[in-house]
Scaffold this motif. Structure first.
Motif, short mmCIF file in Angstrom:
data_model
loop_
_atom_site.label_atom_id
_atom_site.label_comp_id
_atom_site.label_asym_id
_atom_site.label_seq_id
_atom_site.Cartn_x
_atom_site.Cartn_y
_atom_site.Cartn_z
N ILE A 1 20.30 32.51 -11.88
CA ILE A 1 20.37 32.27 -10.45
C ILE A 1 20.60 30.79 -10.20
O ILE A 1 19.96 29.94 -10.83
CB ILE A 1 19.08 32.75 -9.74
CG1 ILE A 1 18.94 34.26 -9.88
CG2 ILE A 1 19.09 32.34 -8.26
CD1 ILE A 1 17.64 34.82 -9.32
N VAL B 1 15.80 28.66 -12.82
CA VAL B 1 16.72 28.68 -11.68
C VAL B 1 17.39 27.32 -11.56
O VAL B 1 16.74 26.30 -11.40
CB VAL B 1 15.97 29.02 -10.38
CG1 VAL B 1 16.92 28.96 -9.18
CG2 VAL B 1 15.33 30.41 -10.48
N ARG C 1 30.17 33.83 -10.43
CA ARG C 1 29.04 34.55 -9.82
C ARG C 1 29.43 36.00 -9.58
O ARG C 1 30.58 36.34 -9.29
CB ARG C 1 28.60 33.85 -8.53
CG ARG C 1 29.62 33.83 -7.40
CD ARG C 1 29.44 34.94 -6.39
NE ARG C 1 30.57 34.99 -5.48
CZ ARG C 1 30.89 36.07 -4.76
NH1 ARG C 1 30.17 37.17 -4.86
NH2 ARG C 1 31.93 36.05 -3.96
#
Length: 260
Positions: A23, A44, A168
């Motif tokens: 992420i 993250v 992504r």
């Protein structure tokens, strides 16, 4: 706060699993409240906007947490939106693009890769992407395509230049609604189970951070590991395949509805 942060880092996000998710939190740097994202697990990544009031300081703090830092490079949009200071545009020469990127790297410390902020127009264009990838190759940086246009050539051109690249799979918070964000997170889980890996992009909105704090601990029950984004990179060799998509056609498709 320090105790809470330490406890978060000890939560079982690292599990022995065949499935992995990464992420990235985009748009770090403009708001003092962006520092709330420092409470997320260190796996993250932060994508930090250059030349912003808090970007440099937050990058330093994140790096001290052993968090990976990316440069969130402003790029020209189809919609004519203002990407912010230091934006790359289609009118720039190769030298201007590379000097602009160097100034951004000088502004944000500890960068290991970049991704595009906006860029639905620029990522469709071969020359700006060529110039960008040459810079990344020379500086040992990788590229994450935010995929703000389905006609993006960025990953293909990255492979041509031997630049490690990723893209992504989904945005978590296109709508600032907790139920929507939870549903997107479940899609991320399903994509990871299907494909083995999946990358999501989100933003440091309070609702987004609230959902992530609630949902990230559930990954382990799905046998999914939250990982640093760099662990998903594969060594890249120059791609010698013939371009399947006509570059001129791709560059003219400026009516594509983009997610910026």
């Amino acid at each position: 706060m320090r105790l809470y942060l330490s406890l978060l880092f000890l939560l079982p996000f690292s599990v022995l699993a065949d499935h992995k998710v990464a992420i990235v939190i985009d748009d770090i740097g403009y708001r003092h409240t962006d520092r709330a994202a420092l409470l997320l697990p260190r796996q993250v990544a932060f994508a930090v906007l250059p030349h912003t009031p808090h970007g440099k300081d937050l990058a330093k703090q994140a790096w001290q947490q052993q968090r990976e830092i990316m440069l969130h490079v402003p790029m020209e949009s189809i919609k004519g939106l203002n990407p912010g200071p230091g934006a790359l545009t289609s009118t720039m020469s190769e030298q201007h693009i590379q000097e602009t990127l160097q100034a951004q790297i000088d502004d944000i410390p500890h960068v290991i890769g970049i991704n595009n902020h906006m860029g639905s127009r620029l990522t469709q264009m071969s020359m700006p992407m060529e110039s960008t990838m040459k810079f990344l190759k020379a500086n040992d940086l990788f590229f994450l395509d935010s995929r703000t246009s389905k006609f993006s050539q960025a990953e293909y051109i990255a492979r041509q230049h031997g630049v490690p690249s990723l893209h992504r799979k989904l945005f978590l918070d296109n709508k600032l609604d907790e139920s929507y964000i939870e549903n997107q997170f479940q899609k991320l889980v399903n994509l990871s189970k299907r494909d083995g890996t999946a990358i999501a992009i989100a933003h440091p909105h309070p609702k987004t951070l609230k959902v992530l704090h609630r949902m990230l601990p559930t990954l382990s029950k799905h046998q999914i590991e939250l990982v640093h984004i760099s662990t998903l990179l594969q060594p890249s060799k120059p791609d010698t395949l013939v371009v399947k998509q006509n570059t001129a056609v791709a560059e003219k498709k400026t009516k594509e509805k983009a997610t910026e």
